[in-house]
Design a protein around this motif. Sequence first.
Motif, PDB file in Angstrom:
ATOM      1  N   VAL A  20       0.867  -1.182   0.000  1.00 14.48           N
ATOM      2  CA  VAL A  20       0.000   0.000   0.000  1.00 14.48           C
ATOM      3  C   VAL A  20       0.905   1.232   0.000  1.00 14.48           C
ATOM      4  CG1 VAL A  20      -1.834   1.244   1.225  1.00 14.48           C
ATOM      5  CG2 VAL A  20      -1.775  -1.257   1.299  1.00 14.48           C
ATOM      6  N   THR A  21       0.667   2.144  -0.945  1.00 19.85           N
ATOM      7  CA  THR A  21       1.651   3.209  -1.174  1.00 19.85           C
ATOM      8  C   THR A  21       1.499   4.456  -0.303  1.00 19.85           C
ATOM      9  OG1 THR A  21       0.317   4.192  -2.924  1.00 19.85           O
ATOM     10  CG2 THR A  21       1.922   2.536  -3.607  1.00 19.85           C
ATOM     11  N   ARG A  22       0.513   4.523   0.575  1.00 23.45           N
ATOM     12  CA  ARG A  22       0.345   5.705   1.434  1.00 23.45           C
ATOM     13  C   ARG A  22      -0.192   5.310   2.798  1.00 23.45           C
ATOM     14  NH1 ARG A  22      -0.432  11.014  -0.739  1.00 23.45           N
ATOM     15  NH2 ARG A  22       0.526  10.858  -2.772  1.00 23.45           N
ATOM     16  N   ALA A  23       0.337   5.921   3.838  1.00 21.53           N
ATOM     17  CA  ALA A  23      -0.186   5.662   5.192  1.00 21.53           C
ATOM     18  C   ALA A  23      -1.567   6.283   5.373  1.00 21.53           C
ATOM     19  CB  ALA A  23       0.768   6.238   6.224  1.00 21.53           C
ATOM     20  N   ASP A  24      -1.839   7.369   4.628  1.00 24.37           N
ATOM     21  CA  ASP A  24      -3.106   8.054   4.890  1.00 24.37           C
ATOM     22  C   ASP A  24      -4.209   7.698   3.884  1.00 24.37           C
ATOM     23  OD1 ASP A  24      -1.891   9.352   2.838  1.00 24.37           O
ATOM     24  OD2 ASP A  24      -2.088  11.366   3.665  1.00 24.37           O
ATOM     25  N   MET A  25      -4.107   6.526   3.272  1.00 25.85           N
ATOM     26  CA  MET A  25      -5.266   6.019   2.533  1.00 25.85           C
ATOM     27  C   MET A  25      -6.372   5.854   3.572  1.00 25.85           C
ATOM     28  SD  MET A  25      -4.340   5.170  -0.660  1.00 25.85           S
ATOM     29  CE  MET A  25      -2.919   4.651  -1.626  1.00 25.85           C
ATOM     30  N   PRO A  26      -7.635   6.096   3.223  1.00 21.76           N
ATOM     31  CA  PRO A  26      -8.695   5.936   4.226  1.00 21.76           C
ATOM     32  C   PRO A  26      -8.621   4.567   4.905  1.00 21.76           C
ATOM     33  CG  PRO A  26      -9.552   6.984   2.276  1.00 21.76           C
ATOM     34  CD  PRO A  26      -8.129   6.591   1.951  1.00 21.76           C
ATOM     35  N   GLU A  27      -8.745   4.601   6.214  1.00 23.71           N
ATOM     36  CA  GLU A  27      -8.508   3.408   7.035  1.00 23.71           C
ATOM     37  C   GLU A  27      -9.379   2.222   6.665  1.00 23.71           C
ATOM     38  OE1 GLU A  27      -7.213   5.521  10.921  1.00 23.71           O
ATOM     39  OE2 GLU A  27      -8.602   3.878  11.434  1.00 23.71           O
ATOM     40  N   SER A  28     -10.640   2.507   6.280  1.00 28.15           N
ATOM     41  CA  SER A  28     -11.554   1.383   6.018  1.00 28.15           C
ATOM     42  C   SER A  28     -11.020   0.507   4.890  1.00 28.15           C
ATOM     43  CB  SER A  28     -12.950   1.903   5.692  1.00 28.15           C
ATOM     44  OG  SER A  28     -12.889   2.858   4.649  1.00 28.15           O
ATOM     45  N   GLY A  29     -10.401   1.122   3.886  1.00 21.71           N
ATOM     46  CA  GLY A  29      -9.852   0.347   2.763  1.00 21.71           C
ATOM     47  C   GLY A  29      -8.672  -0.502   3.209  1.00 21.71           C
ATOM     48  N   ILE A  30      -7.777   0.104   3.953  1.00 18.50           N
ATOM     49  CA  ILE A  30      -6.585  -0.638   4.407  1.00 18.50           C
ATOM     50  C   ILE A  30      -7.013  -1.776   5.329  1.00 18.50           C
ATOM     51  CG2 ILE A  30      -4.391  -0.490   5.651  1.00 18.50           C
ATOM     52  CD1 ILE A  30      -4.036   2.278   4.628  1.00 18.50           C
ATOM     53  N   GLU A  31      -7.986  -1.480   6.173  1.00 17.35           N
ATOM     54  CA  GLU A  31      -8.461  -2.486   7.121  1.00 17.35           C
ATOM     55  C   GLU A  31      -9.022  -3.718   6.388  1.00 17.35           C
ATOM     56  OE1 GLU A  31      -8.007  -2.873  10.166  1.00 17.35           O
ATOM     57  OE2 GLU A  31      -9.467  -4.471  10.562  1.00 17.35           O
ATOM     58  N   MET A  32      -9.753  -3.475   5.298  1.00 17.33           N
ATOM     59  CA  MET A  32     -10.312  -4.603   4.535  1.00 17.33           C
ATOM     60  C   MET A  32      -9.194  -5.489   3.982  1.00 17.33           C
ATOM     61  SD  MET A  32     -13.267  -2.500   2.564  1.00 17.33           S
ATOM     62  CE  MET A  32     -13.816  -3.738   1.427  1.00 17.33           C
ATOM     63  N   ILE A  33      -8.129  -4.858   3.523  1.00 20.14           N
ATOM     64  CA  ILE A  33      -7.002  -5.630   2.991  1.00 20.14           C
ATOM     65  C   ILE A  33      -6.292  -6.349   4.134  1.00 20.14           C
ATOM     66  CG2 ILE A  33      -4.724  -5.418   1.884  1.00 20.14           C
ATOM     67  CD1 ILE A  33      -6.681  -4.804  -0.158  1.00 20.14           C
ATOM     68  N   ARG A  34      -6.098  -5.601   5.234  1.00 18.00           N
ATOM     69  CA  ARG A  34      -5.328  -6.133   6.355  1.00 18.00           C
ATOM     70  C   ARG A  34      -5.962  -7.399   6.953  1.00 18.00           C
ATOM     71  NH1 ARG A  34      -4.964  -6.524  11.346  1.00 18.00           N
ATOM     72  NH2 ARG A  34      -7.080  -5.763  11.605  1.00 18.00           N
ATOM     73  N   ARG A  35      -7.287  -7.471   6.888  1.00 20.68           N
ATOM     74  CA  ARG A  35      -7.971  -8.651   7.449  1.00 20.68           C
ATOM     75  C   ARG A  35      -7.656  -9.911   6.660  1.00 20.68           C
ATOM     76  NH1 ARG A  35     -13.409  -6.828   7.062  1.00 20.68           N
ATOM     77  NH2 ARG A  35     -13.233  -4.760   7.958  1.00 20.68           N
ATOM     78  N   GLU A  36      -7.366  -9.761   5.365  1.00 20.06           N
ATOM     79  CA  GLU A  36      -7.197 -10.969   4.542  1.00 20.06           C
ATOM     80  C   GLU A  36      -5.813 -11.150   3.947  1.00 20.06           C
ATOM     81  OE1 GLU A  36     -10.442 -12.132   1.992  1.00 20.06           O
ATOM     82  OE2 GLU A  36     -11.660 -10.508   2.806  1.00 20.06           O
ATOM     83  N   CYS A  37      -4.984 -10.120   4.037  1.00 24.36           N
ATOM     84  CA  CYS A  37      -3.656 -10.219   3.410  1.00 24.36           C
ATOM     85  C   CYS A  37      -2.603  -9.608   4.333  1.00 24.36           C
ATOM     86  CB  CYS A  37      -3.612  -9.426   2.105  1.00 24.36           C
ATOM     87  SG  CYS A  37      -4.842  -9.887   0.910  1.00 24.36           S
ATOM     88  N   ASN A  38      -1.358  -9.994   4.093  1.00 21.88           N
ATOM     89  CA  ASN A  38      -0.271  -9.296   4.765  1.00 21.88           C
ATOM     90  C   ASN A  38      -0.112  -7.943   4.061  1.00 21.88           C
ATOM     91  OD1 ASN A  38       0.274 -11.558   6.367  1.00 21.88           O
ATOM     92  ND2 ASN A  38       1.408 -12.478   4.650  1.00 21.88           N
ATOM     93  N   VAL A  39       0.059  -6.920   4.857  1.00 23.12           N
ATOM     94  CA  VAL A  39       0.164  -5.584   4.262  1.00 23.12           C
ATOM     95  C   VAL A  39       1.551  -5.018   4.515  1.00 23.12           C
ATOM     96  CG1 VAL A  39      -0.651  -3.188   4.435  1.00 23.12           C
ATOM     97  CG2 VAL A  39      -2.296  -5.054   4.455  1.00 23.12           C
TER      98      VAL A  39
END
Length: 358
Positions: free
Chosen positions: A41-60
Amino acid sequence: MIYKRVSPFVPSLLRSVARQSEFVTNPVKIMKCDSKFEVFVTRADMPESGIEMIRRECNVKLWNRSSPVPRDEFLKLVPGVNAIYCCLTDKIDKELLDAAGPELKAVATMSVGYDHIDIQECNKRGIRVGYTPDVLTDATAELTVSCLLLATARRLPEAQAAARDGGWESWSPMWMTGPGLADSTVGIVGFARIGQAVARRSQGLQHQRIIYCSRTARHEAKEVGARKVEFDDLLAESDFVICCAVLVPETRHMFNRVAFDKMKRTAIFINTSRGGTVDQEALTEALQHKIIRGAGLDVTTPEPLPLDHPLLSLNNCIVLPHIGSATIDARKTMAELTAVNILEALKGFEMPSELKIT
Ligand SMILES: O=CC(=O)O
C-alpha cells in the motif's frame, strides 16, 4: 500518529514540521495476518476502512508516510508482492513491474484516472488492473460546476481577497462583474460518466445550450438535451468550455494555442480531468493576452504547480490542488472499492471495477 490529522488551518510551516516528524517512524509498516498474499500500500493516509479490509485478509506492507513513496524506495519495496494498492501519484510502468516480478497479480488505483499505469504492459503480463469509476462522479461533477465554474465566472477568490485586503472601497456598478450562466452555451469535452454528470448539473443552471464532443455519440445526451458537435465547433460556440476528457495520447495537449485561438474572447475554460490535456504555456499566454476571459483548473502539470508558476499569479485563473473527488464519502468509497478490487483479483474473481483496454 497525531501528525496525520493536522488541520488544514494550521499554518503551512507548522504542517511541514509535523510532516518532518514522520521521519522519526519507520517508513515501512508491516501488518501480518495468516495469508499467503502480500499487498503493498503506497500511502499511510489512505482511508482506514480500505486498508483495514485488505489487512484482514492479506499481509500488508505499508509505506508509512503521508507523502508519495519515492521512486527508489518504491522499486525496492515491491519485489515479490502480489498486489499494489496505489493512487494517482504512483507511476506503475515497465520498470516497476519488472522490479515487482512474476508474483504481482493485481494493481488497483484509488482513482478513476489511470494515466499513471502502463495498462498495456500490465495486460501483457496478465496483471489485473482496478480503478474507481462511478463512486467519485458526483463529487467531481459538483466541484466542476458548482464550485470551479461558478467561482471562475463570478471571480470569487479575487472578490474575497478584495473584501479582506481593503480592495473593496464601495459598491461599484461594474466592479467584480463576470458572465452569468443562464442563457450561455456550455461545451463539454469528453462525455463519459463525469461529462454527463456535469451536463446534468449544467441543466439546473439554465444554460441555454449544452453541446459536447466525444469519440462516439452518447445516447445519454438526449436526457440532458446535449448535442454532439465537432471539437472546433464546440470551441467556437461555447461560453464555458469544460474538459472532462480522459488523458490518453490523443488528448494530450488538445487544448493548445490553436484551440485557445478558436475560443470566444469571453470564454471560460475549466479543467477537472488531467493537466496533460492542456498545453500550459499556451493557456498562460491565452490568459495573459486575454485571448480567453478566464480559467479554472483543478489539475495541472506538474502537481503541485511550483509556487512561482505564472498561472498562480494571474487573477483570471483559479488553481485548485486536485480536489475533484475530495468529499469524505467519495474518498472512503474509493478506498474500499480499491480494496475489493484487490481482494477479488487475488481470489481469482473478476474485479468489480476492472480496466480492460485492448
Ligand atoms: O483525479 C482523480 C482521479 O482520477 O480519481
